[in-house]
Motif scaffolding. Structure first.
Motif, short mmCIF file in Angstrom:
data_model
loop_
_atom_site.label_atom_id
_atom_site.label_comp_id
_atom_site.label_asym_id
_atom_site.label_seq_id
_atom_site.Cartn_x
_atom_site.Cartn_y
_atom_site.Cartn_z
N THR A 270 0.87 -1.17 0.00
CA THR A 270 0.00 0.00 0.00
C THR A 270 0.91 1.21 0.00
OG1 THR A 270 -0.16 0.22 2.41
CG2 THR A 270 -1.75 -1.26 1.33
N VAL A 271 0.33 2.37 0.01
CA VAL A 271 1.12 3.60 -0.02
C VAL A 271 2.10 3.67 1.16
CG1 VAL A 271 0.97 6.12 0.14
CG2 VAL A 271 -0.65 4.86 -1.28
N ASP A 272 1.68 3.16 2.32
CA ASP A 272 2.53 3.30 3.51
C ASP A 272 2.89 1.99 4.21
OD1 ASP A 272 0.01 2.74 4.46
OD2 ASP A 272 -0.09 4.42 5.85
N THR A 273 2.47 0.85 3.66
CA THR A 273 2.70 -0.42 4.34
C THR A 273 3.12 -1.51 3.36
OG1 THR A 273 0.98 0.17 5.94
CG2 THR A 273 1.66 -2.13 5.90
N TYR B 52 13.58 -11.23 5.89
CA TYR B 52 12.81 -10.70 4.77
C TYR B 52 12.30 -9.29 5.10
CZ TYR B 52 12.47 -15.48 2.83
OH TYR B 52 12.72 -16.71 2.32
N ALA B 53 11.81 -9.10 6.33
CA ALA B 53 11.32 -7.79 6.74
C ALA B 53 12.44 -6.76 6.68
CB ALA B 53 10.71 -7.86 8.14
N ARG B 54 13.63 -7.13 7.12
CA ARG B 54 14.77 -6.21 7.07
C ARG B 54 15.09 -5.82 5.63
NH1 ARG B 54 19.37 -5.26 10.18
NH2 ARG B 54 17.85 -5.09 11.85
N LEU B 55 15.12 -6.81 4.73
CA LEU B 55 15.42 -6.52 3.33
C LEU B 55 14.34 -5.64 2.70
CD1 LEU B 55 16.68 -10.03 2.16
CD2 LEU B 55 18.06 -8.01 2.71
N LEU B 56 13.08 -5.92 3.00
CA LEU B 56 12.01 -5.11 2.43
C LEU B 56 12.03 -3.69 2.98
CD1 LEU B 56 9.26 -7.84 2.32
CD2 LEU B 56 10.18 -6.60 0.35
N ALA B 57 12.47 -3.52 4.22
CA ALA B 57 12.61 -2.16 4.78
C ALA B 57 13.67 -1.37 4.01
CB ALA B 57 12.96 -2.24 6.26
N GLN B 58 14.69 -2.07 3.50
CA GLN B 58 15.71 -1.40 2.68
C GLN B 58 15.14 -1.03 1.31
OE1 GLN B 58 19.01 -4.14 2.46
NE2 GLN B 58 19.43 -4.01 4.65
N ILE B 59 14.31 -1.90 0.76
CA ILE B 59 13.74 -1.68 -0.57
C ILE B 59 12.65 -0.61 -0.54
CG2 ILE B 59 12.42 -2.78 -2.44
CD1 ILE B 59 13.89 -5.41 -1.63
N ILE C 58 6.49 -2.20 7.86
CA ILE C 58 6.63 -3.59 7.40
C ILE C 58 5.80 -4.48 8.32
CG2 ILE C 58 8.24 -5.43 6.83
CD1 ILE C 58 8.68 -2.82 5.21
N ARG C 59 4.91 -5.28 7.77
CA ARG C 59 4.02 -6.16 8.53
C ARG C 59 4.24 -7.62 8.15
NH1 ARG C 59 1.95 -2.89 12.33
NH2 ARG C 59 0.91 -1.08 11.47
#
Length: 102
Positions: free
Chosen positions: A26-29, A58-65, A71-72
């Motif tokens: 989503t726009v923010d999640t 995975y959450a850490r990597l997606l936070a970088q991307i 991140i949920r």
């Protein structure tokens, strides 16, 4: 979705890769789910270390991307089905257990 990125472990930058089973933006999640076929943990029991570490990474990597987005991460055991969401403290603890630095 295939992921790759860098994390710091043991004082060394390391390249890591993984594959997220489901991802919704989503726009923010960023919502991510990883499906498991084994036996789910009992209600209230700690999450299995390996599974928690995997989705935390995975959450850490997606936070970088996707910087700036919440991140949920959710683990989904298909045999229940049982869903277990990881909050920020759960992610931090799982990363610490597998040696990934903040």
């Amino acid at each position: 979705m295939a992921l790759s990125g860098r994390v710091r472990a043991g004082g060394t930058d390391r390249v890591v890769q993984g594959r997220v089973d489901r991802l919704a933006l989503t726009v923010d999640t960023v919502h991510l789910a990883d499906f498991k076929t084994g036996r789910p943990p009992e209600p209230g029991a700690p999450l299995p270390e390996a599974e928690a570490g995997q989705i935390a990474l995975y959450a850490r990597l997606l936070a970088q991307i996707y910087p700036g987005r919440t991140i949920r991460p959710v683990l989904v055991w298909t045999s229940g089905p049982v869903l277990r969401a990881l909050g920020p403290d759960d992610v931090a603890a799982a990363l610490d257990r597998i040696g990934i630095e903040a």
